[in-house]
Write a protein that holds these residues in place. Sequence first.
Motif, PDB file in Angstrom:
ATOM      1  N   TRP A  35      -5.597   2.028  -2.225  1.00  0.00           N
ATOM      2  CA  TRP A  35      -4.934   1.831  -0.876  1.00  0.00           C
ATOM      3  C   TRP A  35      -4.892   3.101  -0.173  1.00  0.00           C
ATOM      4  CZ3 TRP A  35      -3.613  -2.644   1.417  1.00  0.00           C
ATOM      5  CH2 TRP A  35      -3.685  -3.715   0.581  1.00  0.00           C
ATOM      6  N   SER A  48      -2.373   4.658  -3.065  1.00  0.00           N
ATOM      7  CA  SER A  48      -2.365   4.440  -4.635  1.00  0.00           C
ATOM      8  C   SER A  48      -3.560   3.781  -5.170  1.00  0.00           C
ATOM      9  CB  SER A  48      -1.061   3.467  -4.721  1.00  0.00           C
ATOM     10  OG  SER A  48      -1.028   2.700  -6.137  1.00  0.00           O
ATOM     11  N   THR A  56      -3.229   3.687 -13.048  1.00  0.00           N
ATOM     12  CA  THR A  56      -2.760   3.584 -11.953  1.00  0.00           C
ATOM     13  C   THR A  56      -2.468   5.103 -11.371  1.00  0.00           C
ATOM     14  OG1 THR A  56      -0.597   3.238 -12.692  1.00  0.00           O
ATOM     15  CG2 THR A  56      -1.464   1.414 -12.308  1.00  0.00           C
ATOM     16  N   ARG A  57      -2.361   5.215 -10.059  1.00  0.00           N
ATOM     17  CA  ARG A  57      -2.004   6.771  -9.473  1.00  0.00           C
ATOM     18  C   ARG A  57      -1.371   6.208  -8.139  1.00  0.00           C
ATOM     19  NH1 ARG A  57      -5.954  11.881  -9.517  1.00  0.00           N
ATOM     20  NH2 ARG A  57      -4.332  13.341  -8.649  1.00  0.00           N
ATOM     21  N   TYR A  58      -0.494   7.153  -7.795  1.00  0.00           N
ATOM     22  CA  TYR A  58       0.173   7.323  -6.632  1.00  0.00           C
ATOM     23  C   TYR A  58       0.607   8.460  -6.018  1.00  0.00           C
ATOM     24  CZ  TYR A  58       2.157   2.900  -8.702  1.00  0.00           C
ATOM     25  OH  TYR A  58       2.233   1.687  -9.275  1.00  0.00           O
ATOM     26  N   THR A  59       0.536   8.620  -4.561  1.00  0.00           N
ATOM     27  CA  THR A  59       0.864   9.885  -3.842  1.00  0.00           C
ATOM     28  C   THR A  59       2.340  10.111  -4.070  1.00  0.00           C
ATOM     29  OG1 THR A  59       0.476  10.978  -1.863  1.00  0.00           O
ATOM     30  CG2 THR A  59       1.142   8.747  -1.829  1.00  0.00           C
ATOM     31  N   LYS A  63       5.895   7.605  -5.087  1.00  0.00           N
ATOM     32  CA  LYS A  63       6.138   7.329  -6.384  1.00  0.00           C
ATOM     33  C   LYS A  63       7.782   6.969  -6.521  1.00  0.00           C
ATOM     34  CE  LYS A  63       3.204  10.457  -8.588  1.00  0.00           C
ATOM     35  NZ  LYS A  63       3.026  11.727  -9.126  1.00  0.00           N
ATOM     36  N   THR A  67       4.766  -0.062  -6.052  1.00  0.00           N
ATOM     37  CA  THR A  67       4.092  -0.331  -7.355  1.00  0.00           C
ATOM     38  C   THR A  67       2.503  -1.181  -7.084  1.00  0.00           C
ATOM     39  OG1 THR A  67       6.229  -1.022  -8.470  1.00  0.00           O
ATOM     40  CG2 THR A  67       4.360  -1.518  -9.373  1.00  0.00           C
ATOM     41  N   ILE A  68       1.725  -0.669  -7.903  1.00  0.00           N
ATOM     42  CA  ILE A  68       0.431  -1.415  -7.777  1.00  0.00           C
ATOM     43  C   ILE A  68       0.175  -2.217  -8.906  1.00  0.00           C
ATOM     44  CG2 ILE A  68      -0.861   0.672  -8.581  1.00  0.00           C
ATOM     45  CD1 ILE A  68      -3.147   0.189  -6.389  1.00  0.00           C
ATOM     46  N   LEU A  79       0.069  -4.352  -3.678  1.00  0.00           N
ATOM     47  CA  LEU A  79       1.018  -3.071  -3.501  1.00  0.00           C
ATOM     48  C   LEU A  79       2.580  -3.775  -3.052  1.00  0.00           C
ATOM     49  CD1 LEU A  79       0.753   0.113  -3.707  1.00  0.00           C
ATOM     50  CD2 LEU A  79       0.711  -0.083  -1.212  1.00  0.00           C
ATOM     51  N   THR A 105      -8.523   9.692  -5.204  1.00  0.00           N
ATOM     52  CA  THR A 105      -7.760  10.013  -4.104  1.00  0.00           C
ATOM     53  C   THR A 105      -8.442  10.412  -2.739  1.00  0.00           C
ATOM     54  OG1 THR A 105      -7.525  12.230  -4.421  1.00  0.00           O
ATOM     55  CG2 THR A 105      -5.950  10.710  -5.344  1.00  0.00           C
TER      56      THR A 105
END
Length: 123
Positions: A35, A48, A56-59, A63, A67-68, A79, A105
Motif C-alpha cells: 500500500w 505497508s 508484514t512491514r509498516y512505515t 505503526k 494493520t495489514i 489495510l 518499500t
Amino acid sequence: VQLQASGGGLVQAGGSLTLSCAVSGGSVRRYTIGWFRQAPGKEREFVSAFGWSGNTRYTDPVKGRFTISRDNAKNTVNLQMNSLKPEDTAVYFCAATTSIWGQVTLENAYTYWGQGTLVTVSS
C-alpha cells in the motif's frame, strides 16, 4: 494481474477505515502486496506491505495504528486503519510485486498497480 482498491472515504480524526485491495487474474498468495499513499502536493510514499510468505512491514508513522492482512478466500489484502489523523489524508494505492522482500518499500519494485482510493481525515 489487476488490482482494485476500495474502501476510502471521509472520516473524522480518531476514526477508522478499512481499505481493500482485490486481486484478479492471479492468486494473492503469489505476490507481495503493498500500500502506498500520495497526499496533495507530495510524492507517493510507502505505507505497508504483506509479503507472499506472510511477512508484514509498516512505515513508522502508521505503526501501531494500521494493520495489514490477507484474505486468501477473497483474494484480497486489507489495510485496517485506526486512530486516523489529518496527516493520513491521501489517495491510497495498492500494488503487487514478486521482487525480493528487501525492496518492498520501493515504488519501482512494483509491477502491477490499482487505481487509488481517497481517504480524507477531518480535524
